[in-house]
Design a protein around this motif. Structure first.
Motif, short mmCIF file in Angstrom:
data_model
loop_
_atom_site.label_atom_id
_atom_site.label_comp_id
_atom_site.label_asym_id
_atom_site.label_seq_id
_atom_site.Cartn_x
_atom_site.Cartn_y
_atom_site.Cartn_z
N LEU A 417 0.85 -1.19 0.00
CA LEU A 417 0.00 0.00 0.00
C LEU A 417 0.88 1.23 0.00
CD1 LEU A 417 -2.86 -0.81 2.55
CD2 LEU A 417 -2.98 -0.82 0.05
N ILE A 418 0.52 2.22 -0.82
CA ILE A 418 1.31 3.44 -0.99
C ILE A 418 0.46 4.64 -0.64
CG2 ILE A 418 2.62 4.83 -2.65
CD1 ILE A 418 2.93 2.20 -4.30
N ASP A 419 1.03 5.56 0.14
CA ASP A 419 0.33 6.80 0.47
C ASP A 419 0.21 7.65 -0.79
OD1 ASP A 419 0.11 9.69 1.30
OD2 ASP A 419 -0.04 8.74 3.27
N GLU A 420 -1.01 8.06 -1.14
CA GLU A 420 -1.21 8.79 -2.39
C GLU A 420 -0.64 10.21 -2.36
OE1 GLU A 420 -5.30 9.29 -3.32
OE2 GLU A 420 -5.78 10.39 -1.49
N VAL A 421 -0.35 10.72 -1.17
CA VAL A 421 0.20 12.07 -1.06
C VAL A 421 1.72 12.05 -0.99
CG1 VAL A 421 0.29 14.17 0.35
CG2 VAL A 421 -1.88 12.94 0.07
N THR A 422 2.26 11.23 -0.08
CA THR A 422 3.72 11.21 0.12
C THR A 422 4.42 10.19 -0.78
OG1 THR A 422 3.60 9.52 1.86
CG2 THR A 422 3.35 11.83 2.53
N HIS A 423 3.65 9.26 -1.36
CA HIS A 423 4.20 8.19 -2.19
C HIS A 423 5.12 7.25 -1.41
CE1 HIS A 423 2.50 10.03 -5.76
NE2 HIS A 423 3.02 11.19 -5.38
N GLN A 424 4.95 7.22 -0.10
CA GLN A 424 5.71 6.30 0.74
C GLN A 424 4.95 4.98 0.89
OE1 GLN A 424 8.87 7.01 2.11
NE2 GLN A 424 8.64 8.74 0.70
N THR A 425 5.69 3.88 0.95
CA THR A 425 5.06 2.58 1.20
C THR A 425 4.62 2.52 2.66
OG1 THR A 425 6.43 1.50 -0.47
CG2 THR A 425 5.40 0.09 1.18
N VAL A 426 3.34 2.29 2.90
CA VAL A 426 2.83 2.31 4.26
C VAL A 426 2.54 0.92 4.81
CG1 VAL A 426 1.85 4.62 4.02
CG2 VAL A 426 0.43 2.62 3.49
N ALA A 427 2.39 -0.08 3.92
CA ALA A 427 2.10 -1.42 4.41
C ALA A 427 2.49 -2.46 3.38
CB ALA A 427 0.61 -1.56 4.75
N ALA A 428 2.87 -3.64 3.87
CA ALA A 428 3.10 -4.81 3.02
C ALA A 428 2.06 -5.84 3.41
CB ALA A 428 4.50 -5.36 3.20
N GLY A 429 1.42 -6.43 2.39
CA GLY A 429 0.29 -7.32 2.70
C GLY A 429 0.36 -8.67 2.01
N MET A 430 -0.34 -9.61 2.62
CA MET A 430 -0.46 -10.97 2.09
C MET A 430 -1.93 -11.32 2.01
SD MET A 430 2.51 -11.93 4.67
CE MET A 430 2.11 -10.36 5.45
N ILE A 431 -2.38 -11.63 0.82
CA ILE A 431 -3.81 -11.87 0.58
C ILE A 431 -4.23 -13.21 1.13
CG2 ILE A 431 -5.54 -12.22 -1.24
CD1 ILE A 431 -3.95 -10.21 -2.94
N ARG A 432 -5.37 -13.22 1.82
CA ARG A 432 -5.97 -14.45 2.32
C ARG A 432 -7.30 -14.65 1.60
NH1 ARG A 432 -1.21 -15.85 4.12
NH2 ARG A 432 -0.45 -14.56 5.84
N ILE A 433 -7.52 -15.83 1.07
CA ILE A 433 -8.78 -16.15 0.40
C ILE A 433 -9.46 -17.27 1.16
CG2 ILE A 433 -9.79 -17.05 -1.73
CD1 ILE A 433 -7.55 -15.69 -3.27
N ASP A 434 -10.76 -17.12 1.40
CA ASP A 434 -11.51 -18.08 2.23
C ASP A 434 -10.95 -18.15 3.63
OD1 ASP A 434 -11.86 -20.33 -0.57
OD2 ASP A 434 -13.17 -18.70 0.09
N GLY A 435 -10.81 -16.98 4.24
CA GLY A 435 -10.36 -16.94 5.61
C GLY A 435 -9.16 -16.08 5.79
#
Length: 435
Positions: A417-435
């Motif tokens: 996830l990237i902040d639309e104003v500062t363009h800094q990366t704010v989070a790293a994520g891992m997708i979970r499907i069915d839970g």
């Protein structure tokens, strides 16, 4: 190739990281690995010996300075950024990421861990606390880094019980720490855990075996790293080919060249294969597989290629070419585990950019479902996220993502996830499907 051969990913190369709490000896351990395996040059050694920030007495080399390259790191005696080092032995090549121990730099540990095959988690014997029942209480950062290693599906976890020289190489101390860690690893679900007693400063059990710990019969750290099997499950997954660029040499020619360039992130593709373009769902057939070295009949995960299709279909950067019989899941509502990496807390009123493969689009965090307690591994309700929090969240994305569960296909199950104003990366994520 047989199935086992297909799973091997660059068998001569191992990517690993060091992790742990502050002053557990991560930089010194890597320095010892480089020094004892002859992995540093004479001028590097001379520069370290002359450093004004060395913390050793006399002619003794401060090995931690071999990886603490920033001036601020040397002044404070801590690791701040991720330091990458390359070295090799006759049996294997290595890329090491020395990651910070301070909690405020956990985001840098996530960065280093994202491509690692193994993690060496250091436990300082002088810091662990004895409980009233005679057991050992592990530090929070040890638990945090182990949790991140589990979430990122790092295949091998090595627990290096460091500074054994400070407790007289006492086997009982080592065994109490190992027992405590294995109990915690069981709550996480870590399966491949190996423990080693060592002293990075003295060199015991790092490259050479330790005469002071003749009760330990296992391999040294370098022997273990040289023999760890490394597999790439992406070879067994269905085809996932995020399009990076549409290549055309001259749109006015009758035999117009239209190729789709990118890196095969999972699976394999052959001439004649039936594909789908996601998210549009258009069907296509592979006509040619073009590389700089010539055309191929088949290409697999890790290769960068240009695909030519039989049909004229609408394909652009951000689309994903997938196996027709095993497509990805199209998601506009995403459930994911994230590590919050920004100094500013999550603001549910704001919009962010989501970067998933080669696609970037607007996204909004709709809710924070649960926050993970790294000590107990319990999840509890939460309303927001702050720096280094690990939580399960819900997202709404502007355009559908061709995604897989992170546990199934890392490349299409991960995002930032990237902040639309500062363009800094704010989070790293891992997708979970069915839970």
């Amino acid at each position: 190739m047989n199935a086992i051969t297909d799973k091997l990913a660059a068998p001569g190369l191992l990517r690993f990281i060091t992790a742990g709490s502050v002053d557990d000896g991560k930089s010194t351990l890597i320095g010892r690995l480089l020094y004892d395996s002859k992995g540093i040059f004479a001028d590097q050694l001379a520069a370290v010996s002359r450093s004004k920030h060395k913390r050793t007495v006399g002619d003794t080399i401060d090995l931690s300075l071999l990886t603490d390259g920033l001036e601020a790191e040397r002044e404070q005696g801590i690791t701040i950024d991720v330091a990458y080092r390359y070295f090799a032995t006759p049996r294997r090549k290595f890329i090491i990421a020395d990651t910070p121990g301070h909690e405020q730099y956990t985001r840098n540990m996530v960065t280093g861990a994202s491509t690692a095959d193994a993690v060496v988690i250091l436990v300082d014997v002088s810091k662990v606390k004895l409980r009233e029942d005679g057991g050992v209480e592990l530090l929070v950062q040890t638990k945090r880094h182990s949790t991140i290693a589990h979430l990122l599906r790092i295949e091998h976890v090595i627990v290096a019980v460091n500074k054994m020289d400070l407790v007289g190489y006492d086997q009982a101390v080592y065994e109490r720490i190992v027992k405590a860690y294995r109990e915690f690893a069981d709550t996480l679900g870590l399966s491949s855990v190996t423990t080693i007693p060592l002293s990075a400063l003295a060199g015991d059990n790092v490259v050479e075996g330790s005469q002071a710990m003749d009760w330990y019969k296992g391999p040294t750290l370098i022997e273990l790293l040289e023999t760890l099997p490394v597999y790439n499950d992406a070879h067994e997954a269905p085809l996932r080919f995020p399009v990076q660029l549409v290549a055309r040499h001259n749109g006015h020619e009758a035999n117009d060249f239209r190729g789709y360039m990118g890196r095969i992130e999972a699976g394999r593709v052959s001439v004649g294969d039936k594909l789908l373009v996601q998210p549009s769902g258009q069907a296509a057939t592979v006509k040619e597989i073009v590389t700089f070295d010539g055309n191929l009949q088949t290409a697999s995960a890790g290769q960068s290629v240009t695909l030519l299709l039989e049909e004229y279909v609408d394909v652009s950067r951000g689309d994903v070419l997938v196996a027709a019989d095993q497509p990805a899941t199209l998601l506009k509502q995403v459930v994911a585990d994230v590590c919050w990496m920004a100094d500013e807390p999550l603001d549910l009123r704001r919009k962010y950019w989501i970067k998933h493969g080669t696609r970037q689009c607007a996204a909004k965090v709709t809710k924070v479902d649960t926050l993970l307690d790294v000590n107990t591994q319990e999840r509890r309700a939460a309303e927001g996220l702050k720096l280094n929090d690990i939580a399960r969240i819900g997202l709404t994305v502007q355009q559908p993502l061709a995604a897989d569960a992170y546990d199934d296909v890392r490349a299409t199950g991960a995002f930032i996830l990237i902040d639309e104003v500062t363009h800094q990366t704010v989070a790293a994520g891992m997708i979970r499907i069915d839970g």
